[in-house]
Motif scaffolding. Structure first.
Motif, PDB file in Angstrom:
ATOM      1  N   SER A   1     106.991  10.901  33.456  1.00  0.00           N
ATOM      2  CA  SER A   1     107.533  10.309  31.647  1.00  0.00           C
ATOM      3  C   SER A   1     109.058  10.798  31.514  1.00  0.00           C
ATOM      4  O   SER A   1     109.682  10.101  30.951  1.00  0.00           O
ATOM      5  CB  SER A   1     106.581  11.080  30.883  1.00  0.00           C
ATOM      6  OG  SER A   1     106.984  12.599  31.032  1.00  0.00           O
ATOM      7  N   PHE A   2     109.486  12.130  32.326  1.00  0.00           N
ATOM      8  CA  PHE A   2     110.866  12.099  32.198  1.00  0.00           C
ATOM      9  C   PHE A   2     111.605  11.260  32.784  1.00  0.00           C
ATOM     10  O   PHE A   2     112.653  10.657  32.082  1.00  0.00           O
ATOM     11  CB  PHE A   2     111.246  13.587  32.746  1.00  0.00           C
ATOM     12  CG  PHE A   2     112.681  13.934  33.134  1.00  0.00           C
ATOM     13  CD1 PHE A   2     113.364  14.404  31.873  1.00  0.00           C
ATOM     14  CD2 PHE A   2     113.336  13.422  33.897  1.00  0.00           C
ATOM     15  CE1 PHE A   2     114.529  14.652  31.791  1.00  0.00           C
ATOM     16  CE2 PHE A   2     114.682  14.046  34.046  1.00  0.00           C
ATOM     17  CZ  PHE A   2     115.335  14.328  32.819  1.00  0.00           C
TER      18      PHE A   2
ATOM     19  N   SER B   1     110.903   7.987  33.257  1.00  0.00           N
ATOM     20  CA  SER B   1     110.963   6.527  32.677  1.00  0.00           C
ATOM     21  C   SER B   1     111.682   6.690  31.399  1.00  0.00           C
ATOM     22  O   SER B   1     112.115   5.399  31.120  1.00  0.00           O
ATOM     23  CB  SER B   1     109.456   6.497  32.202  1.00  0.00           C
ATOM     24  OG  SER B   1     109.016   7.447  31.231  1.00  0.00           O
ATOM     25  N   LYS B   2     112.015   7.678  30.768  1.00  0.00           N
ATOM     26  CA  LYS B   2     113.176   7.981  29.752  1.00  0.00           C
ATOM     27  C   LYS B   2     114.430   8.112  30.154  1.00  0.00           C
ATOM     28  O   LYS B   2     115.215   8.138  29.127  1.00  0.00           O
ATOM     29  CB  LYS B   2     112.446   9.078  28.868  1.00  0.00           C
ATOM     30  CG  LYS B   2     111.207   8.797  28.054  1.00  0.00           C
ATOM     31  CD  LYS B   2     110.750  10.026  27.304  1.00  0.00           C
ATOM     32  CE  LYS B   2     109.353   9.738  26.919  1.00  0.00           C
ATOM     33  NZ  LYS B   2     108.876  11.024  26.409  1.00  0.00           N
TER      34      LYS B   2
ATOM     35  N   PHE C   1     118.196   7.772  31.339  1.00  0.00           N
ATOM     36  CA  PHE C   1     119.145   6.654  31.041  1.00  0.00           C
ATOM     37  C   PHE C   1     119.982   6.586  32.253  1.00  0.00           C
ATOM     38  O   PHE C   1     120.520   7.138  33.027  1.00  0.00           O
ATOM     39  CB  PHE C   1     120.239   7.438  30.070  1.00  0.00           C
ATOM     40  CG  PHE C   1     121.479   6.120  29.833  1.00  0.00           C
ATOM     41  CD1 PHE C   1     121.261   5.072  29.046  1.00  0.00           C
ATOM     42  CD2 PHE C   1     122.618   6.493  30.366  1.00  0.00           C
ATOM     43  CE1 PHE C   1     122.235   4.324  29.030  1.00  0.00           C
ATOM     44  CE2 PHE C   1     123.623   5.814  29.866  1.00  0.00           C
ATOM     45  CZ  PHE C   1     123.547   4.586  29.172  1.00  0.00           C
TER      46      PHE C   1
ATOM     47  N   LYS D   1     120.957  -2.250  23.721  1.00  0.00           N
ATOM     48  CA  LYS D   1     119.588  -2.271  23.036  1.00  0.00           C
ATOM     49  C   LYS D   1     119.198  -3.760  22.921  1.00  0.00           C
ATOM     50  O   LYS D   1     118.130  -4.060  22.933  1.00  0.00           O
ATOM     51  CB  LYS D   1     119.355  -1.210  21.855  1.00  0.00           C
ATOM     52  CG  LYS D   1     119.382  -0.050  22.319  1.00  0.00           C
ATOM     53  CD  LYS D   1     118.410   0.649  23.231  1.00  0.00           C
ATOM     54  CE  LYS D   1     118.442   1.840  23.586  1.00  0.00           C
ATOM     55  NZ  LYS D   1     117.251   2.628  24.505  1.00  0.00           N
TER      56      LYS D   1
END
Length: 102
Positions: free
Chosen positions: A38-39, A41-42, A44, A82
């Motif tokens: 999870s880390f 996947s987030k 940058f 974004k």
């Protein structure tokens, strides 16, 4: 050994000789969170160096971002990124007509 970085004005009070002599198994990671999927996947991903361009914006738009203070150009870039990522997820690629337009 006293290390200085460009950001600091005073010499560091860190005991760098002691830090440099430490082995990996002597480092205390108890206050560091576990890094899992999870880390990552987030995380940058740095896109690389920016390109200097001239970009025309409406006066009101530019004034709004300038009021945000230092880093307003970075904010504009983040918003554009974004938008680009959202469009790419939707499968919207620039058409040949739009891509050729200068």
């Amino acid at each position: 050994m006293k290390r200085r970085t460009k950001q600091t004005r005073k010499p560091s009070r860190t005991q760098w000789d002691r830090i440099d002599a430490m082995k990996d198994d002597e480092i205390d990671f108890s206050d560091s969170p576990e890094i899992d999927e999870s880390f990552l996947s987030k995380a940058f991903l740095w896109p690389g160096p920016k390109e200097l361009i001239s970009l025309r914006r409406d006066r009101e738009v530019l004034a709004f971002f300038r009021k945000q203070g230092k880093g307003y150009q970075t904010t504009i870039n983040a918003l554009l990124r974004k938008y680009m990522e959202a469009q790419m997820q939707l499968g919207d690629q620039p058409s040949e007509k739009r891509a050729k337009k200068k």
